[in-house]
Scaffold this motif. Structure first.
Motif, mmCIF file in Angstrom:
data_model
loop_
_atom_site.group_PDB
_atom_site.id
_atom_site.type_symbol
_atom_site.label_atom_id
_atom_site.label_comp_id
_atom_site.label_asym_id
_atom_site.label_seq_id
_atom_site.Cartn_x
_atom_site.Cartn_y
_atom_site.Cartn_z
ATOM 1 N N ASN A 176 0.857 -1.172 0.000
ATOM 2 C CA ASN A 176 0.000 0.000 0.000
ATOM 3 C C ASN A 176 0.897 1.228 0.000
ATOM 4 N N TRP A 177 1.219 1.712 -1.192
ATOM 5 C CA TRP A 177 2.119 2.846 -1.327
ATOM 6 C C TRP A 177 1.462 4.140 -0.868
ATOM 7 N N PHE A 178 0.141 4.236 -0.953
ATOM 8 C CA PHE A 178 -0.547 5.441 -0.492
ATOM 9 C C PHE A 178 -0.294 5.655 0.989
ATOM 10 N N VAL A 179 -0.457 4.614 1.782
ATOM 11 C CA VAL A 179 -0.228 4.731 3.230
ATOM 12 C C VAL A 179 1.248 5.001 3.507
ATOM 13 N N GLY A 180 2.122 4.392 2.732
ATOM 14 C CA GLY A 180 3.550 4.656 2.892
ATOM 15 C C GLY A 180 3.877 6.117 2.656
ATOM 16 N N ILE A 181 3.322 6.696 1.602
ATOM 17 C CA ILE A 181 3.533 8.110 1.305
ATOM 18 C C ILE A 181 2.924 8.977 2.410
ATOM 19 N N LEU A 182 1.777 8.569 2.905
ATOM 20 C CA LEU A 182 1.138 9.308 4.002
ATOM 21 C C LEU A 182 2.040 9.347 5.236
ATOM 22 N N PHE A 183 2.658 8.221 5.585
ATOM 23 C CA PHE A 183 3.555 8.185 6.741
ATOM 24 C C PHE A 183 4.797 9.038 6.507
ATOM 25 N N ILE A 184 5.300 9.047 5.279
ATOM 26 C CA ILE A 184 6.443 9.910 4.962
ATOM 27 C C ILE A 184 6.054 11.369 5.178
ATOM 28 N N LEU A 185 4.865 11.736 4.718
ATOM 29 C CA LEU A 185 4.391 13.110 4.903
ATOM 30 C C LEU A 185 4.236 13.461 6.386
ATOM 31 N N VAL A 186 3.734 12.514 7.172
ATOM 32 C CA VAL A 186 3.600 12.751 8.613
ATOM 33 C C VAL A 186 4.967 13.019 9.229
ATOM 34 N N TRP A 187 5.975 12.222 8.869
ATOM 35 C CA TRP A 187 7.316 12.425 9.422
ATOM 36 C C TRP A 187 7.918 13.742 8.951
ATOM 37 N N ILE A 188 7.673 14.122 7.695
ATOM 38 C CA ILE A 188 8.181 15.407 7.193
ATOM 39 C C ILE A 188 7.519 16.560 7.941
ATOM 40 N N LEU A 189 6.198 16.491 8.110
ATOM 41 C CA LEU A 189 5.492 17.546 8.847
ATOM 42 C C LEU A 189 5.972 17.628 10.290
ATOM 43 N N LEU A 190 6.220 16.482 10.909
ATOM 44 C CA LEU A 190 6.748 16.470 12.277
ATOM 45 C C LEU A 190 8.128 17.122 12.326
ATOM 46 N N ALA A 191 8.977 16.827 11.349
ATOM 47 C CA ALA A 191 10.312 17.422 11.307
ATOM 48 C C ALA A 191 10.225 18.936 11.108
ATOM 49 N N VAL A 192 9.347 19.393 10.225
ATOM 50 C CA VAL A 192 9.177 20.833 10.001
ATOM 51 C C VAL A 192 8.669 21.502 11.270
ATOM 52 N N TRP A 193 7.714 20.884 11.929
ATOM 53 C CA TRP A 193 7.168 21.441 13.163
ATOM 54 C C TRP A 193 8.247 21.534 14.243
ATOM 55 N N LEU A 194 9.034 20.465 14.402
ATOM 56 C CA LEU A 194 10.112 20.484 15.392
ATOM 57 C C LEU A 194 11.161 21.535 15.053
ATOM 58 N N TYR A 195 11.452 21.704 13.783
ATOM 59 C CA TYR A 195 12.414 22.720 13.344
ATOM 60 C C TYR A 195 11.908 24.115 13.708
ATOM 61 N N ARG A 196 10.645 24.374 13.397
ATOM 62 C CA ARG A 196 10.062 25.685 13.715
ATOM 63 C C ARG A 196 10.019 25.919 15.228
ATOM 64 N N LEU A 197 9.702 24.883 15.961
ATOM 65 C CA LEU A 197 9.682 24.994 17.417
ATOM 66 C C LEU A 197 11.076 25.301 17.951
ATOM 67 N N ALA A 198 12.092 24.639 17.414
ATOM 68 C CA ALA A 198 13.467 24.881 17.838
ATOM 69 C C ALA A 198 13.898 26.301 17.500
ATOM 70 N N ILE A 199 13.502 26.797 16.340
ATOM 71 C CA ILE A 199 13.834 28.164 15.937
ATOM 72 C C ILE A 199 13.232 29.160 16.925
ATOM 73 N N LYS A 200 11.962 28.945 17.304
ATOM 74 C CA LYS A 200 11.294 29.855 18.244
ATOM 75 C C LYS A 200 11.957 29.807 19.632
ATOM 76 N N LEU A 201 12.368 28.625 20.055
ATOM 77 C CA LEU A 201 12.931 28.485 21.394
ATOM 78 C C LEU A 201 14.348 29.031 21.508
ATOM 79 N N PHE A 202 15.138 28.887 20.451
ATOM 80 C CA PHE A 202 16.546 29.231 20.534
ATOM 81 C C PHE A 202 16.920 30.548 19.880
ATOM 82 N N TYR A 203 15.995 31.209 19.185
ATOM 83 C CA TYR A 203 16.318 32.483 18.524
ATOM 84 C C TYR A 203 15.359 33.562 18.865
#
Length: 132
Positions: free
Chosen positions: A105-132
């Motif tokens: 099921n490649w659709f679900v695989g792509i969905l999980f990749i998107l979830v991990w990318i969104l989580l990484a972007v969110w963590l990056y933005r959170l780190a930027i706000k906390l440290f700058y």
């Protein structure tokens, strides 16, 4: 030694339950299956056949939680929701299907990749706000 034995038993139980994935897939398509059982079955099958896990296996301990606990629990729940006559009617066809192919099921695989990318972007933005 006892922990290893328990882990082996749990792993074997999970493997036995995973053999029912094809039965769930065929039962999802069966008109005799109630809608709520279809919803659970298709979610479990889509996740189990996804080429990517929600929790990657390289993460210690947590990486195997889905393989040893989440997927088997989902399979067990779906099997309880589907009428027994539907499950039995689909067992033979599932065995034949299992021999010939393993769907991905490649659709679900792509969905999980998107979830991990969104989580990484969110963590990056959170780190930027906390440290700058």
């Amino acid at each position: 030694m006892k922990e290893e034995n328990t882990f082996t038993k749990l792993k074997n139980y999970a493997k036995k339950l995973k053999q029912n994935l094809f039965v769930l897939y065929l039962s999802y398509k069966d008109n005799r299956t109630p809608w709520y059982a279809k919803a659970v079955a298709i979610c479990v099958v889509a996740y189990a056949f996804s080429p990517i896990d929600l929790i990657p296996d390289f993460i210690p301990i947590l990486g195997y939680l889905d393989d040893l606990i989440l997927v088997p629990m989902g399979i067990a729940l779906a099997l309880k929701l589907i009428p027994a006559e539907v499950i039995e009617a689909n067992r033979a066809a599932a065995e034949e299907m299992k021999k010939n192919q393993k769907p991905k099921n490649w659709f679900v695989g792509i969905l999980f990749i998107l979830v991990w990318i969104l989580l990484a972007v969110w963590l990056y933005r959170l780190a930027i706000k906390l440290f700058y």
